[in-house]
Design an enzyme around this catalytic site. Structure first.
Site, PDB file in Angstrom:
ATOM      1  N   GLY A   7     -36.480   9.448  38.157  1.00 42.52           N
ATOM      2  CA  GLY A   7     -36.545   8.668  39.470  1.00 42.52           C
ATOM      3  C   GLY A   7     -37.433   7.146  39.039  1.00 42.52           C
ATOM      4  O   GLY A   7     -37.302   6.620  37.958  1.00 42.52           O
ATOM      5  N   ASN A   8     -38.542   6.710  39.920  1.00 45.98           N
ATOM      6  CA  ASN A   8     -39.412   6.197  39.640  1.00 45.98           C
ATOM      7  C   ASN A   8     -40.747   5.629  39.695  1.00 45.98           C
ATOM      8  O   ASN A   8     -40.504   6.617  40.519  1.00 45.98           O
ATOM      9  CB  ASN A   8     -38.269   4.643  38.928  1.00 45.98           C
ATOM     10  CG  ASN A   8     -38.427   4.395  40.713  1.00 45.98           C
ATOM     11  OD1 ASN A   8     -39.224   4.072  41.582  1.00 45.98           O
ATOM     12  ND2 ASN A   8     -37.000   4.007  40.935  1.00 45.98           N
ATOM     13  N   ARG A   9     -41.942   4.896  39.880  1.00 44.10           N
ATOM     14  CA  ARG A   9     -43.160   5.269  40.389  1.00 44.10           C
ATOM     15  C   ARG A   9     -42.854   4.819  41.845  1.00 44.10           C
ATOM     16  O   ARG A   9     -44.196   4.955  42.222  1.00 44.10           O
ATOM     17  CB  ARG A   9     -43.746   4.478  39.231  1.00 44.10           C
ATOM     18  CG  ARG A   9     -43.745   5.960  38.228  1.00 44.10           C
ATOM     19  CD  ARG A   9     -44.823   5.215  37.202  1.00 44.10           C
ATOM     20  NE  ARG A   9     -46.102   4.902  37.579  1.00 44.10           N
ATOM     21  CZ  ARG A   9     -46.884   3.846  36.810  1.00 44.10           C
ATOM     22  NH1 ARG A   9     -46.570   3.805  35.171  1.00 44.10           N
ATOM     23  NH2 ARG A   9     -48.346   4.298  37.220  1.00 44.10           N
TER      24      ARG A   9
ATOM     25  N   ALA B 260     -36.764   0.904  45.164  1.00 44.35           N
ATOM     26  CA  ALA B 260     -36.585   0.957  43.732  1.00 44.35           C
ATOM     27  C   ALA B 260     -35.666   1.037  43.904  1.00 44.35           C
ATOM     28  O   ALA B 260     -35.380   2.383  43.130  1.00 44.35           O
ATOM     29  CB  ALA B 260     -38.012   1.131  43.201  1.00 44.35           C
TER      30      ALA B 260
END
Ligand code: CTP
Length: 397
Positions: free
Chosen positions: A208-210, A275
């Site tokens: 995942g990402n932030r 994102a």
């Protein structure tokens, strides 16, 4: 800037800054607005209703039971208003309004209204600094209200500090912008993507990402508030859907690509704040991966670039395309490259340390004409700046 023939209700609260409400009414009239005034009981102690009635050539309402209104004053005023400005907005007004109270004509009119509302707070710096005041403001902003000021400066008490009401010209400017934005995206359909995409590795693990999705949700909220039909394609986030927004939840980049392609034909503009993961696992294990040797390699394959795909496929500049870029170095140059490579109209670029998580952001808008660095603002305010550009692009095509 003009407010030609726009119907504005000025609500005057009980603070020493109430004397500036007189100048505000004059300033709005200079911009050709039609102004009516309502006051709280405390407001009427600070500045005479007769003065404001004389200026507006109309009775000033201070009382819910005003016999001059055959119906109900708050219902009539709220139906008449195209925008409401509360100046000064005292800590007490902000508190009551944020909880939807309606115990005087100003509060009842606010609660009854459906139009844009601008608050110009004024209070002692200690009242301004209180957590309760800021919680009230956050709640009001969440309901779509806009704020101008306060500013730092000399106060009635002789002290210096944060809490002075903005000057009438500045309040009138903010109101003019607010009115220009109200309903300006009516009839437009805007597709917004938000949040991260999550790329599963096995039934319990993912890449995942932030991204928190806040920027995209802010864009969706403002676009809907400005009259657009909004479809929000959201990765896994923990945010509430803004009012009047149609939300489609997705998980992976491939799912997001599919949903975007289903909705893009009807869209006048696409704002890609998501994102999107650039890579996904070549194979998603159906069973949980077991711990093995010292090292583990995961085979990744590239995801489609959704935005670049839209840029390559579009004809005659429709839909308007806005991309986001998060960079860790040379933000403007990275954004310019994405503008050209992905064939989009506008890139909103920020540094990775600025954008994630919080309610504020600092960014640069990059388009073919050049770079526009923006001051630090809330994500809602930034959304309005982006949507102003989208509106202008839509009207020029
Ligand atoms: N984007 C997209 N599909 C992808 C990757 C990115 O549509 N597979 C979109 C994002 O939503 C964003 C813009 O492209 O609007 C830029 O995303 P960013 O991740 O900054 O750019 P990349 O092209 O992935 O470049 P890099 O990560 O190498 O900086």
């Amino acid at each position: 800037m003009s407010l030609s023939e726009r119907k504005i209700v000025v609500g005057v609260g009980g603070g020493i800054a109430a004397f500036k409400a007189v100048e505000l009414v004059r300033e709005l009239q200079r911009r050709n607005a039609i102004v009516r005034v309502m006051m709280t009981e405390a407001g009427a102690r600070f500045v005479g209703p007769v003065t404001l009635a004389g200026l507006t050539a109309h009775p000033v309402v201070t009382d819910l039971w005003d016999p001059q209104y055959p119906g109900e004053a708050h219902v009539e005023l709220s139906a008449w208003a195209e925008a409401i400005v509360i100046a000064p907005a005292t800590a007490n007004i902000l508190a009551r309004a944020s909880f939807g109270m309606a115990d005087d004509v100003v509060l009842a009119t606010l609660l009854c209204s459906d139009c844009p509302v601008l608050f110009a707070p004024a209070m002692h710096p200690r009242m301004w600094s209180r957590k309760a005041t800021h919680e009230n403001i956050t709640r009001l902003k969440g309901n779509g209200a806009t704020f101008v000021g306060p500013v730092r400066g000399p106060l009635a008490s002789g002290e210096e500090g944060m809490g002075r009401m903005s000057e009438p010209a500045e309040i009138a400017d903010a109101l003019t912008t607010l009115v220009a934005r109200s309903g300006d995206l009516k009839g437009r359909t805007i597709l917004v993507t938000a949040g991260p995409t999550v790329e599963d590795l096995d039934p319990v693990r993912f890449i995942g990402n932030r991204s928190t999705g806040r920027m995209g949700f802010a864009v969706a909220a403002r676009a809907a508030a400005r009259g657009a039909k909004v479809v929000l394609v959201a990765g896994p986030v923990t945010l509430e859907t803004p009012p009047r927004v149609t939300r489609v939840d997705v998980r992976s980049a491939l799912e997001m690509a599919t949903v975007v392609s289903e909705h893009v034909r009807k869209a006048d503009a696409v704002v890609m704040t998501a994102a999107v993961a650039d890579y996904r696992a070549a194979r998603v294990a159906t069973e949980k991966l077991k711990k093995g040797g010292e090292r583990l390699s995961i085979d990744l394959v590239q995801n489609p670039d959704i935005l670049a795909g839209l840029g390559a496929a579009r004809e005659n500049g429709k839909p308007v395309l806005v991309g986001f870029a998060v960079e860790t170095q040379d933000v403007a140059a990275g954004a310019r490259k994405k503008l050209v490579d992905k064939k989009v109209d506008l890139i909103f670029a920020n540094h990775a340390t600025d954008g994630f998580g919080g309610d504020e952001n600092e960014a640069i808008l990059v388009d073919a004409a050049g770079d526009q660095p923006l001051p630090r603002m809330t994500k809602l305010a930034l959304s309005d700046v982006i949507l102003d550009r989208v509106r202008d692009l839509l009207t020029s095509r």
